[in-house]
Design a protein around this motif. Structure first.
Motif, PDB file in Angstrom:
ATOM      1  N   MET A   1    -102.530  52.215  62.576  1.00 36.17           N
ATOM      2  CA  MET A   1    -102.845  51.070  62.739  1.00 36.17           C
ATOM      3  C   MET A   1    -102.137  49.949  61.874  1.00 36.17           C
ATOM      4  O   MET A   1    -101.454  49.011  62.226  1.00 36.17           O
ATOM      5  CB  MET A   1    -104.229  50.696  63.269  1.00 36.17           C
ATOM      6  N   ASP A   2    -102.377  50.408  60.675  1.00 29.07           N
ATOM      7  CA  ASP A   2    -101.975  49.477  59.559  1.00 29.07           C
ATOM      8  C   ASP A   2    -100.222  49.450  59.408  1.00 29.07           C
ATOM      9  O   ASP A   2     -99.547  48.380  59.279  1.00 29.07           O
ATOM     10  CB  ASP A   2    -102.110  49.769  58.245  1.00 29.07           C
ATOM     11  N   LYS A   3     -99.755  50.502  59.843  1.00 25.87           N
ATOM     12  CA  LYS A   3     -98.213  50.843  60.029  1.00 25.87           C
ATOM     13  C   LYS A   3     -97.583  49.747  61.235  1.00 25.87           C
ATOM     14  O   LYS A   3     -96.526  49.007  61.037  1.00 25.87           O
ATOM     15  CB  LYS A   3     -97.793  52.268  60.543  1.00 25.87           C
ATOM     16  N   LEU A   4     -98.484  49.750  62.286  1.00 24.69           N
ATOM     17  CA  LEU A   4     -98.175  49.059  63.416  1.00 24.69           C
ATOM     18  C   LEU A   4     -98.289  47.467  63.036  1.00 24.69           C
ATOM     19  O   LEU A   4     -97.241  46.660  63.488  1.00 24.69           O
ATOM     20  CB  LEU A   4     -98.857  49.175  64.506  1.00 24.69           C
ATOM     21  N   LYS A   5     -99.175  47.085  62.078  1.00 24.87           N
ATOM     22  CA  LYS A   5     -99.367  45.531  61.815  1.00 24.87           C
ATOM     23  C   LYS A   5     -98.380  45.445  60.826  1.00 24.87           C
ATOM     24  O   LYS A   5     -97.672  44.350  60.966  1.00 24.87           O
ATOM     25  CB  LYS A   5    -100.651  45.439  61.104  1.00 24.87           C
ATOM     26  N   THR A   6     -97.629  46.394  60.046  1.00 25.34           N
ATOM     27  CA  THR A   6     -96.792  45.953  59.181  1.00 25.34           C
ATOM     28  C   THR A   6     -95.589  45.661  59.861  1.00 25.34           C
ATOM     29  O   THR A   6     -94.610  44.728  59.381  1.00 25.34           O
ATOM     30  CB  THR A   6     -96.561  47.172  58.120  1.00 25.34           C
ATOM     31  N   LYS A   7     -95.153  46.545  60.805  1.00 26.70           N
ATOM     32  CA  LYS A   7     -93.682  46.485  61.545  1.00 26.70           C
ATOM     33  C   LYS A   7     -94.021  45.099  62.314  1.00 26.70           C
ATOM     34  O   LYS A   7     -93.099  44.563  62.226  1.00 26.70           O
ATOM     35  CB  LYS A   7     -93.806  47.508  62.623  1.00 26.70           C
ATOM     36  N   LEU A   8     -95.105  44.799  62.891  1.00 19.77           N
ATOM     37  CA  LEU A   8     -95.077  43.573  63.629  1.00 19.77           C
ATOM     38  C   LEU A   8     -94.945  42.116  62.867  1.00 19.77           C
ATOM     39  O   LEU A   8     -94.451  41.561  63.291  1.00 19.77           O
ATOM     40  CB  LEU A   8     -96.672  43.249  64.278  1.00 19.77           C
TER      41      LEU A   8
END
Lengths: 284, 202
Positions: A1-8
């Motif tokens: 989830m954190d990885k997705l947030k960073t990507k976004l």
């Protein structure tokens, strides 16, 4: 989830959200000039999605191609690609996938609409960014044409054809673009010089640029007024549009008669607000 | 110069929206001449609000402020005269044009302090009194609904705003500059609100 947030968080600056929203609004306005009140939620969702993806996709592809000149300009060197926060191949893949999705949805909705959307994306990425941007200051004409494609596409989706109102709306955006881009290139002339990008101020001088801004503002205001009249916009909204146009013209004339950084910045900001307001008024 | 705050920007935005409403719908029942002059008055109010939002209070340093701020009371008073005192429309139009031209000429070809202040005071004074008194008198006489008196309140507020701006521009403000700039957005929004409700009632 954190990885997705960073990507976004990395992806968001790639799509120039304010510019994307403005182009999206022009597309919606183009459609609503033909179909108002809107009774087909599915079409509106499809229109919004396809425009958002196509405009975002082309912006990402532009950012990918321009990453070398972005790295030379203080204004842009903190963007994800020139700062090295994001891999260039990843950005290219993302831009291609989003663009294909956007154009795909557009074609599936309506062939003519899809063709215009594809045309806008092609002109923006290939003709404007890759071919002409680094060669001539006149590349902004092509940038303007691509900027006018969302409103033409929206209108074509609503009417099923390319009519004179659609062309007038496209011309209005085309003539508005110099007001927006040239005031920007005056403000950041040093940046563009550092990157070696030819602009009107660096090629023809500031006086010629300011005169061009004034003439294009007059043309944009007149054509948008004609288009609004053709659409059948009510007198009250036409009056408001005339007032907003008078504000734009006053600032453009002030930038010629008494040029200053304040007037230039005011004109740049007001021009965006003007276009957004004009598009909203066209929706009624 | 005081930095413009978010609240100031919101108040100017509300002013702009109220002026926009007035241009689109609030004056639709008036005659063609009155619609034109009201559109000019509320149009200047709208564009001025937008420019203050964009550029902040620094724009008030412009020498154009005095000239442009004259347009609002002049055009609104012209509209009122045209609608409620139609016999006076032509003489008042001549007064408005001559007054405005005198202000423009004396601003740019300064011929002494008195010659600069006199036209501004006369034009603002006459226009302000018309906007302030005409709606109130007509309401009291029962010629218009009571709510129309709110236009007079708007006229009083525009007069206060004009006075504060004039004193600010003259370099001898009656209140500290910071206070004037704090009051200005509140005055703008109250004035626009009074005009919208007043014209709706009239």
């Amino acid at each position: 989830m954190d990885k997705l947030k960073t990507k976004l968080r990395l992806y968001l600056p790639l799509i120039k959200s304010l510019q994307t929203i403005l182009l999206l609004v022009t597309g919606l306005a183009g459609y609503m000039t033909a179909r108002c009140p809107v009774t087909t939620a599915g079409t509106m969702i499809g229109l919004t999605l396809s425009l958002f993806l196509s405009v975002s996709g082309s912006t990402i592809l532009n950012m990918w191609y321009d990453r070398d000149i972005d790295a030379k300009m203080p204004r842009t060197q903190k963007r994800p690609l020139p700062s090295g926060k994001m891999d260039a191949t990843e950005a290219l893949r993302l831009g291609l996938v989003i663009s294909i999705l956007g154009v795909g949805i557009a074609v599936a909705m309506d062939a003519l609409y899809g063709l215009i959307i594809f045309g806008g994306l092609f002109i923006d990425v290939v003709i404007y960014t890759i071919w002409l941007k680094r060669k001539t200051a006149w590349s902004i004409v092509w940038g303007g044409i691509s900027g006018g494609m969302p409103i033409l596409a929206g209108r074509a989706l609503g009417t099923g054809t390319v009519d004179w109102i659609g062309i007038a709306l496209t011309l209005a955006v085309l003539f508005w673009i110099p007001t927006h881009i040239l005031t920007f290139s005056i403000r950041y002339r040093k940046d563009y010089k550092l990157a070696g990008v030819p602009t009107f101020p660096s090629t023809y001088g500031e006086t010629f640029t300011r005169n061009t801004i004034a003439i294009s503002s007059i043309l944009a205001a007149v054509i948008i007024g004609i288009a609004a009249y053709g659409v059948g916009t009510e007198w009250g909204f036409l009056r408001l549009m005339a007032v907003l146009s008078a504000g734009l013209l006053s600032l453009a004339i002030a930038s010629v008669v008494k040029p200053s950084e304040t007037v230039n910045f005011g004109l740049f900001k007001y021009a965006s607000l003007y276009m957004l307001s004009a598009m909203i008024l066209l929706m009624f | 110069m005081k930095k413009i705050s978010v609240i100031d920007r919101i108040l100017f935005l509300i002013t702009g929206l109220l002026a926009s409403y007035q241009i689109v719908d609030g004056i639709a029942d008036a005659g063609t001449f009155a619609i034109t002059t009201y559109t000019i008055g509320f149009g200047v109010l709208l564009v001025a609000s937008l420019l203050i939002i964009i550029l902040g209070f620094d724009i008030l340093d412009s020498p154009l402020v005095v000239t442009v701020s004259t347009i609002i009371p002049l055009s609104l008073s012209l509209g009122l005269v045209s609608e409620y005192l139609p016999k006076w429309q032509t003489p008042y139009l001549i007064f408005a044009i001559l007054g405005f031209l005198t202000i423009v000429i004396t601003r740019y070809k300064s011929t002494g302090k008195l010659a600069t202040i006199l036209p501004v005071a006369t034009v603002h004074g006459v226009a302000g009194m018309i906007i302030f008194l005409l709606p109130i008198i007509f309401s009291l006489q029962g010629k218009t609904p009571g709510g129309f008196a709110l236009v007079g309140i708007g006229g009083a507020l525009i007069g206060i705003g004009g006075l504060l701006l004039t004193f600010l521009k003259s370099g001898k403000p009656i209140l500290p500059k910071e206070t004037i700039l704090t009051l200005l957005p509140i005055l703008f929004v109250l004035m626009a609100t009074a005009f919208v409700f007043g014209f709706a009632a009239g």
